[in-house]
Design an enzyme around this catalytic site. Structure first.
Site, short mmCIF file in Angstrom:
data_model
loop_
_atom_site.label_atom_id
_atom_site.label_comp_id
_atom_site.label_asym_id
_atom_site.label_seq_id
_atom_site.Cartn_x
_atom_site.Cartn_y
_atom_site.Cartn_z
N HIS A 132 -12.72 -21.43 18.57
CA HIS A 132 -12.45 -20.75 20.01
C HIS A 132 -11.50 -19.40 19.52
O HIS A 132 -10.84 -19.46 18.59
CB HIS A 132 -11.61 -21.95 20.45
N ASP A 135 -7.61 -27.55 14.75
CA ASP A 135 -7.49 -27.46 16.18
C ASP A 135 -8.40 -28.64 16.82
O ASP A 135 -9.42 -28.82 16.91
CB ASP A 135 -8.30 -26.04 16.60
N GLN A 156 -10.36 -30.08 21.57
CA GLN A 156 -11.74 -30.55 22.01
C GLN A 156 -12.09 -32.09 21.49
O GLN A 156 -12.99 -32.70 21.91
CB GLN A 156 -12.98 -29.81 21.65
N LYS A 165 -6.86 -31.39 28.42
CA LYS A 165 -8.13 -31.82 28.28
C LYS A 165 -8.14 -33.17 27.90
O LYS A 165 -9.37 -33.92 27.81
CB LYS A 165 -8.67 -31.00 26.82
N CYS A 181 -15.22 -18.28 25.32
CA CYS A 181 -14.17 -17.85 24.42
C CYS A 181 -14.63 -18.21 22.93
O CYS A 181 -13.88 -18.64 21.97
CB CYS A 181 -12.94 -18.51 24.69
N1 7TS Z 1 -9.29 -24.70 21.14
C1 7TS Z 1 -10.49 -24.96 21.49
C2 7TS Z 1 -11.41 -25.77 20.71
C3 7TS Z 1 -10.39 -24.93 22.92
O1 7TS Z 1 -11.80 -25.75 23.42
C4 7TS Z 1 -9.68 -24.60 23.77
C5 7TS Z 1 -9.54 -24.21 25.18
C6 7TS Z 1 -8.28 -24.00 23.17
C7 7TS Z 1 -8.28 -23.90 21.91
C8 7TS Z 1 -7.17 -23.37 23.95
O2 7TS Z 1 -6.56 -24.33 24.68
P1 7TS Z 1 -5.50 -23.98 25.73
O3 7TS Z 1 -5.12 -25.43 26.21
O4 7TS Z 1 -4.21 -23.57 25.25
O5 7TS Z 1 -6.21 -22.81 26.61
N2 7TS Z 1 -11.15 -24.37 25.57
C9 7TS Z 1 -11.78 -23.98 26.62
C10 7TS Z 1 -12.88 -24.27 27.11
O6 7TS Z 1 -13.76 -24.46 26.37
N3 7TS Z 1 -13.47 -23.76 28.27
O7 7TS Z 1 -11.98 -23.50 28.86
C11 7TS Z 1 -11.14 -23.61 27.86
#
Ligand code: 7TS
Length: 403
Positions: A121, A198, A201, A224, A361
């Site tokens: 991401h 990370d 997911q 999530k 992303c």
């Molecule tokens: N890393 C991964 C693998 C992600 O899927 C996401 C967000 C992030 C980091 C960032 O997370 P945040 O909570 O700091 O925003 N992924 C997604 C997605 O797949 N669709 O919307 C956000």
């Protein structure tokens, strides 16, 4: 025992309608829905003990502090961290990665090498690029293959004594690939490199054990995994969190302040400047309780069944291609030949079905497949096979309308 009707009762939002149709929520990869148990925790906080933490002698402040620290311990136990102070409560995965990247910006030197996977991401790419720009370190990439799996033989070739850090997601958000993080951590450690995983997911589906993994840093977001937005964790081994400089200066992260010199507080406060997302942290603890009460084995089994069912049904649609066929979580990223993913997503929305469309992303993955994006249906344990049937019928309808 998993009773889907009882589980769905926990999620009030699943009763709402969108464009006059029952909501079918298949955008769990972007954010999961929130069960009543977590919503009640949020309401309870603002109704009964809303106060700032770690600083008041009064009852409300003490109650809020106790609940916040109890949540940290629940999260520590969930991830099996050795110490509760190794769990830094942050604004989410993005902030957690930035804390580590910014910290290593004052440690790495020109010529050092860092390795990232092709499946990341943007939040696990851009902060490291910024770190490399500041330090002169070189960013190398583990490539992927057509199945959406990492080419581990190339990883072996990239590793050397120059490698200082390796970053990889546990699960890819765009494809759902479950990466071989145990192997990545083990191999990186042989060269003395630190590893950040990370888990944004992975954590909705898998319960990671950070001590068993022997991972140096593990990051995730509450939203999530049935929790609220704006809160997440940075797990780090004590000695590494002590090595890194603070990310932000301010209240709560100090021991003493004079105009001549400030000394920093110990862990975890060194990385928690300012008033945190108190309610969010407490609700994160409730979300962890909720998911553990169902059980991650049960969640995984249910989601694997949904994934197999949806994959088989969608694959029968002519011209539909699924991206990412490696060992994966319940994510189906697909396109229909000749049709833009956004157009499919818009029709699905009119039919009450929420999916994400676009590059998710993760532009390098889209570049690999030479596509602008995909339609992504990310399934959760509270979804049903009937909802999948409706999705399949809706995708067929969209295909007819757009061909
Ligand atoms: N890393 C991964 C693998 C992600 O899927 C996401 C967000 C992030 C980091 C960032 O997370 P945040 O909570 O700091 O925003 N992924 C997604 C997605 O797949 N669709 O919307 C956000």
């Amino acid at each position: 025992m998993f009773d889907i009707d009882t589980i769905r009762e926990d999620f009030p939002i699943l009763k709402r309608k969108v464009h006059g149709k029952p909501l079918i929520y298949f955008d769990n990869g972007a954010t999961s829905q929130t069960p009543t148990q977590v919503i009640d925790t949020i309401v309870d906080y603002y109704t009964n003990y809303n106060a700032n933490i770690h600083r008041g002698v009064h009852t409300l402040s003490q109650e809020a502090t106790d609940k916040y620290e109890e949540a940290r311990i629940k999260i520590q136990k969930h991830f099996n961290a050795k110490h509760s102070y190794e769990i830094i409560l942050t604004a989410g995965t993005t902030e957690s990665v930035n804390i580590v990247a910014s910290g290593f910006s004052s440690i790495l030197k020109e010529g050092d090498e860092v390795i990232v996977s092709a499946l990341e991401h943007h939040s696990n790419i851009v902060p490291w690029q910024m770190m490399c720009e500041k330090t002169g370190a070189v960013l190398k990439v583990i490539p992927m293959d057509d199945q959406g799996a990492l080419q581990m033989d190339v990883f072996d070739q990239l590793l050397s004594n120059k490698t200082k850090l390796v970053f990889c997601n546990h699960v890819s958000n765009a494809l759902g690939t479950i990466n071989p993080i145990e192997t990545i951590i083990h191999k990186a450690h042989k060269f003395g490199a630190y590893v950040l995983i990370d888990g944004a997911q992975a954590c909705p589906h898998i319960k990671p054990d950070v001590q068993e993994l022997d991972v140096d840093f593990y990051v995730a977001s509450a939203h999530k995994m049935c929790g609220p937005t704006g809160v997440g964790i940075l797990y780090g081994k004590q000695e590494l969190l002590e090595l890194l400089p603070p990310y932000q200066g301010g209240g709560e992260m100090i021991e003493t302040v004079t105009f001549e010199k400030t000394t920093y507080a110990g862990l975890p406060h060194k990385f928690e400047a300012g008033t945190p997302n108190i309610c969010g942290g407490i609700a994160f603890g409730a979300a962890v309780d909720y998911m553990n009460a169902i059980g991650f084995n049960v969640i995984q089994q249910r989601e694997n069944e949904l994934l197999a069912y949806a994959t088989e049904a969608l694959a029968q649609i002519e011209g539909l291609k699924i991206y990412g066929t490696a060992h994966k979580t319940s994510v189906i990223s697909f396109n229909i030949e000749g049709i833009h993913p956004y157009d499919i997503g818009s029709i699905l929305d009119k039919l009450g079905i929420a999916v994400r469309t676009g590059h998710h992303c993760a532009q390098p993955i889209m570049d690999y497949f030479k596509i602008p994006g995909t339609v992504r249906a990310s399934l959760s344990f509270y979804n049903t096979t009937e909802e999948i049937d409706t999705l399949v019928a809706a995708v067929k309808k969209a295909k007819m309308m757009l061909s």
